[in-house]
Scaffold this motif. Sequence first.
Motif, PDB file in Angstrom:
ATOM      1  N   SER A 144       0.546  -1.169   0.537  1.00  0.00           N
ATOM      2  CA  SER A 144      -0.103  -0.379   0.175  1.00  0.00           C
ATOM      3  C   SER A 144       0.990   1.284   0.476  1.00  0.00           C
ATOM      4  CB  SER A 144      -0.899   0.236   1.311  1.00  0.00           C
ATOM      5  OG  SER A 144      -0.996   0.112   2.206  1.00  0.00           O
ATOM      6  N   HIS A 145       1.805   1.309  -0.136  1.00  0.00           N
ATOM      7  CA  HIS A 145       2.706   2.641   0.403  1.00  0.00           C
ATOM      8  C   HIS A 145       3.644   2.727  -1.144  1.00  0.00           C
ATOM      9  CE1 HIS A 145       3.468   3.908   3.826  1.00  0.00           C
ATOM     10  NE2 HIS A 145       2.926   2.342   3.977  1.00  0.00           N
ATOM     11  N   LEU A 146       3.593   3.415  -1.526  1.00  0.00           N
ATOM     12  CA  LEU A 146       4.270   4.141  -3.001  1.00  0.00           C
ATOM     13  C   LEU A 146       6.047   3.496  -3.643  1.00  0.00           C
ATOM     14  CD1 LEU A 146       3.004   7.628  -4.034  1.00  0.00           C
ATOM     15  CD2 LEU A 146       2.429   4.880  -5.387  1.00  0.00           C
ATOM     16  N   THR A 147       6.219   3.682  -1.972  1.00  0.00           N
ATOM     17  CA  THR A 147       7.831   3.143  -1.955  1.00  0.00           C
ATOM     18  C   THR A 147       7.981   1.761  -1.648  1.00  0.00           C
ATOM     19  OG1 THR A 147       7.368   3.889   0.267  1.00  0.00           O
ATOM     20  CG2 THR A 147       9.873   2.502   0.310  1.00  0.00           C
ATOM     21  N   MET A 148       7.301   1.013  -1.292  1.00  0.00           N
ATOM     22  CA  MET A 148       7.862  -0.068  -2.982  1.00  0.00           C
ATOM     23  C   MET A 148       6.937  -0.777  -4.215  1.00  0.00           C
ATOM     24  SD  MET A 148       7.822  -3.599  -1.803  1.00  0.00           S
ATOM     25  CE  MET A 148       8.409  -4.142  -0.056  1.00  0.00           C
ATOM     26  N   THR A 149       5.417   0.406  -4.123  1.00  0.00           N
ATOM     27  CA  THR A 149       5.385  -0.164  -5.831  1.00  0.00           C
ATOM     28  C   THR A 149       5.821   0.372  -6.863  1.00  0.00           C
ATOM     29  OG1 THR A 149       3.773   1.545  -5.300  1.00  0.00           O
ATOM     30  CG2 THR A 149       2.952  -0.231  -4.990  1.00  0.00           C
ATOM     31  N   LEU A 150       6.272   1.715  -6.149  1.00  0.00           N
ATOM     32  CA  LEU A 150       7.720   2.428  -7.264  1.00  0.00           C
ATOM     33  C   LEU A 150       8.776   1.678  -7.472  1.00  0.00           C
ATOM     34  CD1 LEU A 150       7.342   5.048  -8.728  1.00  0.00           C
ATOM     35  CD2 LEU A 150       8.225   5.950  -7.390  1.00  0.00           C
ATOM     36  N   ALA A 151       9.127   0.635  -5.924  1.00  0.00           N
ATOM     37  CA  ALA A 151      10.353   0.358  -5.969  1.00  0.00           C
ATOM     38  C   ALA A 151      10.378  -0.877  -7.474  1.00  0.00           C
ATOM     39  CB  ALA A 151      10.584  -0.043  -4.711  1.00  0.00           C
ATOM     40  N   LEU A 152       9.107  -1.267  -7.734  1.00  0.00           N
ATOM     41  CA  LEU A 152       8.525  -2.284  -8.373  1.00  0.00           C
ATOM     42  C   LEU A 152       8.969  -1.915  -9.889  1.00  0.00           C
ATOM     43  CD1 LEU A 152       6.561  -4.561  -6.303  1.00  0.00           C
ATOM     44  CD2 LEU A 152       8.829  -4.832  -7.036  1.00  0.00           C
ATOM     45  N   ALA A 153       7.746  -1.326 -10.090  1.00  0.00           N
ATOM     46  CA  ALA A 153       7.629  -0.627 -11.478  1.00  0.00           C
ATOM     47  C   ALA A 153       8.659  -0.041 -11.745  1.00  0.00           C
ATOM     48  CB  ALA A 153       6.478   0.077 -11.534  1.00  0.00           C
ATOM     49  N   LEU A 154       9.339   1.461 -11.250  1.00  0.00           N
ATOM     50  CA  LEU A 154      10.090   2.048 -11.713  1.00  0.00           C
ATOM     51  C   LEU A 154      11.281   0.940 -12.332  1.00  0.00           C
ATOM     52  CD1 LEU A 154      10.846   5.526 -12.427  1.00  0.00           C
ATOM     53  CD2 LEU A 154      12.452   5.474 -10.544  1.00  0.00           C
ATOM     54  N   PRO A 155      12.034   0.209 -11.777  1.00  0.00           N
ATOM     55  CA  PRO A 155      13.558  -0.239 -12.165  1.00  0.00           C
ATOM     56  C   PRO A 155      13.182  -0.824 -13.701  1.00  0.00           C
ATOM     57  CG  PRO A 155      13.300  -0.451  -9.732  1.00  0.00           C
ATOM     58  CD  PRO A 155      12.292  -0.130 -10.303  1.00  0.00           C
ATOM     59  N   LEU A 156      12.034  -1.973 -13.729  1.00  0.00           N
ATOM     60  CA  LEU A 156      11.290  -2.610 -14.339  1.00  0.00           C
ATOM     61  C   LEU A 156      11.693  -1.565 -15.557  1.00  0.00           C
ATOM     62  CD1 LEU A 156       8.856  -5.507 -12.578  1.00  0.00           C
ATOM     63  CD2 LEU A 156      10.530  -5.238 -14.449  1.00  0.00           C
ATOM     64  N   TRP A 157      10.047  -0.446 -15.782  1.00  0.00           N
ATOM     65  CA  TRP A 157      10.575   0.679 -16.623  1.00  0.00           C
ATOM     66  C   TRP A 157      11.297   0.672 -17.416  1.00  0.00           C
ATOM     67  CZ3 TRP A 157      10.812   5.697 -17.177  1.00  0.00           C
ATOM     68  CH2 TRP A 157      10.887   6.422 -18.024  1.00  0.00           C
ATOM     69  N   LEU A 158      12.449   1.321 -16.220  1.00  0.00           N
ATOM     70  CA  LEU A 158      13.760   1.603 -16.600  1.00  0.00           C
ATOM     71  C   LEU A 158      14.658   0.964 -18.140  1.00  0.00           C
ATOM     72  CD1 LEU A 158      15.227   3.552 -13.788  1.00  0.00           C
ATOM     73  CD2 LEU A 158      14.289   4.684 -15.578  1.00  0.00           C
ATOM     74  N   SER A 159      14.811  -0.293 -16.859  1.00  0.00           N
ATOM     75  CA  SER A 159      15.314  -1.574 -18.126  1.00  0.00           C
ATOM     76  C   SER A 159      14.839  -1.970 -19.609  1.00  0.00           C
ATOM     77  CB  SER A 159      15.416  -2.569 -17.206  1.00  0.00           C
ATOM     78  OG  SER A 159      13.741  -3.433 -16.918  1.00  0.00           O
ATOM     79  N   PHE A 160      12.982  -1.544 -19.342  1.00  0.00           N
ATOM     80  CA  PHE A 160      12.925  -1.905 -20.539  1.00  0.00           C
ATOM     81  C   PHE A 160      13.185  -0.991 -21.663  1.00  0.00           C
ATOM     82  CE2 PHE A 160       8.923  -3.737 -18.600  1.00  0.00           C
ATOM     83  CZ  PHE A 160       9.767  -5.532 -17.860  1.00  0.00           C
ATOM     84  N   MET A 161      13.358   0.334 -21.102  1.00  0.00           N
ATOM     85  CA  MET A 161      13.324   1.763 -22.030  1.00  0.00           C
ATOM     86  C   MET A 161      15.255   1.627 -22.365  1.00  0.00           C
ATOM     87  SD  MET A 161      10.523   3.042 -22.359  1.00  0.00           S
ATOM     88  CE  MET A 161       9.607   0.936 -22.389  1.00  0.00           C
ATOM     89  N   THR A 162      15.599   1.607 -21.508  1.00  0.00           N
ATOM     90  CA  THR A 162      16.923   1.288 -21.434  1.00  0.00           C
ATOM     91  C   THR A 162      18.367   0.237 -22.672  1.00  0.00           C
ATOM     92  OG1 THR A 162      17.460   1.872 -19.631  1.00  0.00           O
ATOM     93  CG2 THR A 162      19.318   1.710 -20.375  1.00  0.00           C
ATOM     94  N   TYR A 163      17.372  -1.045 -22.783  1.00  0.00           N
ATOM     95  CA  TYR A 163      17.341  -2.477 -24.005  1.00  0.00           C
ATOM     96  C   TYR A 163      16.392  -1.815 -25.477  1.00  0.00           C
ATOM     97  CZ  TYR A 163      16.385  -6.532 -25.931  1.00  0.00           C
ATOM     98  OH  TYR A 163      16.710  -7.569 -26.368  1.00  0.00           O
TER      99      TYR A 163
END
Length: 223
Positions: free
Chosen positions: A96-115
Amino acid sequence: MTNLFSSFDPMSSVFNLSLNWLSALLGLSFLPYLYWAMQTRWSLLWANTTIAIHKEFKVLLGPTDSGASILFVSLFSFIVFNNFLGLLPYVFTSSSHLTMTLALALPLWLSFMTYGIIVHTQHMLAHLVPSGTPGALMPFMVLIETVSIMIRPWTLAVRLAANMIAGHLLLTLLGNTGTSLSFTLLSVLILAQILLLILEAAVAVIQSYVFAVLSTLYASEVN
């Protein structure tokens, strides 16, 4: 003074150790049981569920899937564990915290975009302008598509956190009124709480599935 959001405040600690966030790792304690204990109906149900989800993710990723579907099944399992553990009394809901959910979503998105930018540069740029777009609208479509791509991790994180917070707040609000109700209304309240708890269990699964499926779709667009 406390407010409605005090139950989501990760402030309790022992010897300066934030014990609330350890609830995010409690789901891992269920995994060894699946390997050494005899299979039960629940374990068979979970195994069949993960197999079905894995097949669906492989279809979404297409022929370029090189094991990434296992990553998204693991992501689904991790979020499901956290969501369900948050329904137990006195267990901190880390999802229920953005600390957890954003820590899951942001690295995935960054890795997709970088690749995608490094390996499939033309393919990524072509995604910014849908086929058949008139020339006059192309600058606006590029701007709109860029904004939609940039907000993807935030929408993933906020969707999961907001859904978990909303259900828990509703349960808390209804539960706090129980001491001032008559026996008849209290019986109705308990029935409503049970129905809401069932709804929250369904939301826990659905939101985990939505998070994992959208992450899989974002990954499939890069290939």
